[in-house]
Design a protein around this motif. Structure first.
Motif, PDB file in Angstrom:
ATOM      1  N   LYS A 115       0.837  -1.193   0.000  1.00  0.00           N
ATOM      2  CA  LYS A 115       0.000   0.000   0.000  1.00  0.00           C
ATOM      3  C   LYS A 115       0.875   1.247   0.000  1.00  0.00           C
ATOM      4  N   PRO A 116       0.632   2.194  -0.913  1.00  0.00           N
ATOM      5  CA  PRO A 116       1.396   3.437  -0.876  1.00  0.00           C
ATOM      6  C   PRO A 116       1.163   4.187   0.435  1.00  0.00           C
ATOM      7  N   LEU A 117       2.232   4.663   1.040  1.00  0.00           N
ATOM      8  CA  LEU A 117       2.097   5.396   2.296  1.00  0.00           C
ATOM      9  C   LEU A 117       1.252   6.645   2.115  1.00  0.00           C
ATOM     10  N   ARG A 118       1.283   7.205   0.920  1.00  0.00           N
ATOM     11  CA  ARG A 118       0.567   8.442   0.636  1.00  0.00           C
ATOM     12  C   ARG A 118      -0.951   8.262   0.677  1.00  0.00           C
ATOM     13  N   LEU A 119      -1.425   7.034   0.436  1.00  0.00           N
ATOM     14  CA  LEU A 119      -2.857   6.778   0.370  1.00  0.00           C
ATOM     15  C   LEU A 119      -3.398   6.269   1.695  1.00  0.00           C
ATOM     16  N   SER A 120      -4.610   6.673   2.022  1.00  0.00           N
ATOM     17  CA  SER A 120      -5.323   6.077   3.152  1.00  0.00           C
ATOM     18  C   SER A 120      -5.726   4.656   2.775  1.00  0.00           C
ATOM     19  N   PHE A 121      -6.152   3.887   3.767  1.00  0.00           N
ATOM     20  CA  PHE A 121      -6.630   2.536   3.463  1.00  0.00           C
ATOM     21  C   PHE A 121      -7.840   2.588   2.529  1.00  0.00           C
ATOM     22  N   GLU A 122      -8.715   3.577   2.729  1.00  0.00           N
ATOM     23  CA  GLU A 122      -9.894   3.695   1.875  1.00  0.00           C
ATOM     24  C   GLU A 122      -9.483   4.001   0.430  1.00  0.00           C
ATOM     25  N   GLU A 123      -8.560   4.926   0.250  1.00  0.00           N
ATOM     26  CA  GLU A 123      -8.086   5.245  -1.097  1.00  0.00           C
ATOM     27  C   GLU A 123      -7.375   4.057  -1.735  1.00  0.00           C
ATOM     28  N   ALA A 124      -6.554   3.373  -0.953  1.00  0.00           N
ATOM     29  CA  ALA A 124      -5.812   2.227  -1.485  1.00  0.00           C
ATOM     30  C   ALA A 124      -6.747   1.108  -1.907  1.00  0.00           C
ATOM     31  N   ALA A 125      -7.855   0.921  -1.178  1.00  0.00           N
ATOM     32  CA  ALA A 125      -8.819  -0.116  -1.560  1.00  0.00           C
ATOM     33  C   ALA A 125      -9.480   0.215  -2.889  1.00  0.00           C
ATOM     34  N   GLY A 126      -9.566   1.499  -3.226  1.00  0.00           N
ATOM     35  CA  GLY A 126     -10.196   1.903  -4.472  1.00  0.00           C
ATOM     36  C   GLY A 126      -9.293   1.871  -5.679  1.00  0.00           C
ATOM     37  N   LEU A 127      -8.011   1.576  -5.475  1.00  0.00           N
ATOM     38  CA  LEU A 127      -7.061   1.641  -6.585  1.00  0.00           C
ATOM     39  C   LEU A 127      -6.937   0.364  -7.407  1.00  0.00           C
ATOM     40  N   GLN A 271       4.047   8.847  -5.776  1.00  0.00           N
ATOM     41  CA  GLN A 271       4.635  10.049  -6.362  1.00  0.00           C
ATOM     42  C   GLN A 271       3.619  11.179  -6.514  1.00  0.00           C
ATOM     43  N   GLY A 272       2.346  10.888  -6.296  1.00  0.00           N
ATOM     44  CA  GLY A 272       1.311  11.897  -6.459  1.00  0.00           C
ATOM     45  C   GLY A 272       0.785  12.018  -7.875  1.00  0.00           C
ATOM     46  N   VAL A 273       1.214  11.107  -8.761  1.00  0.00           N
ATOM     47  CA  VAL A 273       0.745  11.138 -10.143  1.00  0.00           C
ATOM     48  C   VAL A 273      -0.703  10.668 -10.227  1.00  0.00           C
ATOM     49  N   VAL A 274      -1.045   9.653  -9.438  1.00  0.00           N
ATOM     50  CA  VAL A 274      -2.387   9.072  -9.431  1.00  0.00           C
ATOM     51  C   VAL A 274      -3.002   9.264  -8.056  1.00  0.00           C
ATOM     52  N   SER A 275      -4.203   9.796  -8.030  1.00  0.00           N
ATOM     53  CA  SER A 275      -4.961   9.912  -6.786  1.00  0.00           C
ATOM     54  C   SER A 275      -6.273   9.164  -6.941  1.00  0.00           C
ATOM     55  N   VAL A 276      -6.864   8.788  -5.822  1.00  0.00           N
ATOM     56  CA  VAL A 276      -8.131   8.057  -5.819  1.00  0.00           C
ATOM     57  C   VAL A 276      -9.146   8.890  -5.044  1.00  0.00           C
ATOM     58  N   HIS A 277     -10.227   9.248  -5.710  1.00  0.00           N
ATOM     59  CA  HIS A 277     -11.285   9.998  -5.034  1.00  0.00           C
ATOM     60  C   HIS A 277     -12.284   9.021  -4.437  1.00  0.00           C
ATOM     61  N   VAL A 278     -12.449   9.048  -3.118  1.00  0.00           N
ATOM     62  CA  VAL A 278     -13.440   8.213  -2.438  1.00  0.00           C
ATOM     63  C   VAL A 278     -14.704   9.046  -2.263  1.00  0.00           C
ATOM     64  N   ASP A 279     -15.749   8.654  -2.951  1.00  0.00           N
ATOM     65  CA  ASP A 279     -16.995   9.410  -2.939  1.00  0.00           C
ATOM     66  C   ASP A 279     -17.793   9.176  -1.666  1.00  0.00           C
ATOM     67  N   ARG A 280     -17.786   7.931  -1.166  1.00  0.00           N
ATOM     68  CA  ARG A 280     -18.624   7.588  -0.007  1.00  0.00           C
ATOM     69  C   ARG A 280     -18.076   6.334   0.644  1.00  0.00           C
ATOM     70  N   THR A 281     -18.149   6.268   1.966  1.00  0.00           N
ATOM     71  CA  THR A 281     -17.768   5.057   2.694  1.00  0.00           C
ATOM     72  C   THR A 281     -18.959   4.552   3.508  1.00  0.00           C
ATOM     73  N   LYS A 302     -14.861   6.414  -6.128  1.00  0.00           N
ATOM     74  CA  LYS A 302     -15.091   5.084  -5.587  1.00  0.00           C
ATOM     75  C   LYS A 302     -16.014   5.098  -4.370  1.00  0.00           C
ATOM     76  N   ILE A 303     -16.745   3.982  -4.208  1.00  0.00           N
ATOM     77  CA  ILE A 303     -17.514   3.691  -3.003  1.00  0.00           C
ATOM     78  C   ILE A 303     -16.768   2.590  -2.264  1.00  0.00           C
ATOM     79  N   VAL A 304     -16.598   2.757  -0.952  1.00  0.00           N
ATOM     80  CA  VAL A 304     -15.741   1.858  -0.176  1.00  0.00           C
ATOM     81  C   VAL A 304     -16.469   1.431   1.088  1.00  0.00           C
ATOM     82  N   VAL A 305     -16.340   0.137   1.447  1.00  0.00           N
ATOM     83  CA  VAL A 305     -16.791  -0.337   2.741  1.00  0.00           C
ATOM     84  C   VAL A 305     -15.573  -0.523   3.651  1.00  0.00           C
ATOM     85  N   THR A 306     -15.767  -0.257   4.926  1.00  0.00           N
ATOM     86  CA  THR A 306     -14.650  -0.266   5.870  1.00  0.00           C
ATOM     87  C   THR A 306     -14.902  -1.252   7.010  1.00  0.00           C
TER      88      THR A 306
END
Length: 311
Positions: A115-127, A271-281, A302-306
């Motif tokens: 998992k990239p350190l830059r991403l939250s777990f929610e963002e990483a799940a959406g990638l 590197q910040g080239v790709v970001s993941v937008h989490v719309d709703r959890t 993305k929609i994410v369950v936690t």
């Protein structure tokens, strides 16, 4: 462990919050303590039985293919990961049964990356699924380059928004279809937005009079037909939504788990080239509501369950 599962095909009402046995860990897998799992359109198709001609189903099915979390037990042949490593994965097998909407999942190492350190777990799940789809279509099927103009359909969605970022990083000019409410978002990503619907080909031609070198179709149907009308001579066409693309001389693409591709995506995210937008959890027990929202098809990102580790 707690998990979402279904014992028959059907609507969101077949999803149950249940107790399931903790999965066994094979020699080439690791046990991941799940922190987040993303919802994808394919989850609905699987739940409704639309993949029954492609994949065997072993009920009860735990849905979900995207995941992020931490390794708690490596298989005895695993050298790639150790206890405590934070990972993300596109954990698809060739049958439906052992998914990621659970407190734990046994994930083959071929499906995982750090998992990239830059991403939250929610963002990483959406990638993983969306990112790998975009990466493999753009770089392997369409082979885009800096001299290309690329048309990306549903460019504000989970796959489309990552595809825009990857195409821009490759130096391509990007035109993206989206509803008007998402046009500013596409401009922020670096794409030139056009509206869906009747007259789409004319609107694209107004931006690219000589046609576009590549089209990434995520919708099918009328969007695919319009795509053919705007292709430049020798233009390339790929779809993840409509098999008719084959009759039109294009590629029909199905995303494949690939640890190297996922690691490359992770590096781009770091590197910040790709970001993941989490719309709703949603919490795990509300996965049915997440499926309902996903089916409406109006999500940006993305929609994410936690899963609450402190519960």
């Amino acid at each position: 462990m707690k998990a979402i599962s279904y014992s028959s095909f059907g609507g969101p009402d077949v999803l149950e919050y249940t107790e399931r046995p903790e999965p066994k860990v094979g020699p080439d897998s690791v046990l991941v303590k799940v922190r987040a799992a993303a919802v994808n359109p394919v989850d609905r198709h699987a739940r409704e039985g639309n993949l029954d001609s492609l994949l065997d189903t072993v009920f009860p099915v735990v849905p979900g293919w995207d995941v992020s979390g931490a390794v708690v037990q490596p298989g005895f042949a695993v050298t790639e990961f150790a206890v405590g490593d934070e990972v993300m994965g596109y954990v698809r097998e060739d049958f439906l049964s052992r998914g990621t909407f659970a407190e734990y999942v046994a994930a083959p190492v071929r499906t995982l990356a750090r998992k990239p350190l830059r991403l939250s777990f929610e963002e990483a799940a959406g990638l993983p699924l969306a990112g790998l789809t975009a990466y493999q279509v753009l770089h392997k099927a369409l082979k885009i380059g800096s001299s290309d103009t690329v048309l990306i359909h549903a460019a504000a969605g989970g796959v489309g928004s990552i595809a825009v970022q990857l195409a821009k990083h490759a130096g391509a000019r990007v035109i993206g279809t989206a509803s008007e409410r998402n046009h500013d978002h596409l401009r922020e990503l670096g794409a030139e937005p056009v509206t869906y619907g009747e007259g789409l080909a004319d609107r694209v031609r107004a931006l690219a009079p000589d046609g576009v070198e590549a089209v990434f179709d995520t919708i099918g149907g009328d969007a695919l037909k319009a795509s053919v009308q705007v292709l430049a001579p020798e233009g390339r066409l790929a779809s993840i939504a409509d098999g008719e693309v084959l009759a039109l001389g294009g590629r029909y693409c199905w995303v494949r788990p690939d640890a190297a591709d996922l690691a490359a995506l992770g590096e781009l995210a770091q590197q910040g080239v790709v970001s993941v937008h989490v719309d709703r959890t949603f919490p795990l027990e509300q996965a049915a509501q997440a499926h309902i929202l996903s089916a409406e098809g109006h999500t940006r990102g993305k929609i994410v369950v936690t899963v609450d580790w402190d519960a």
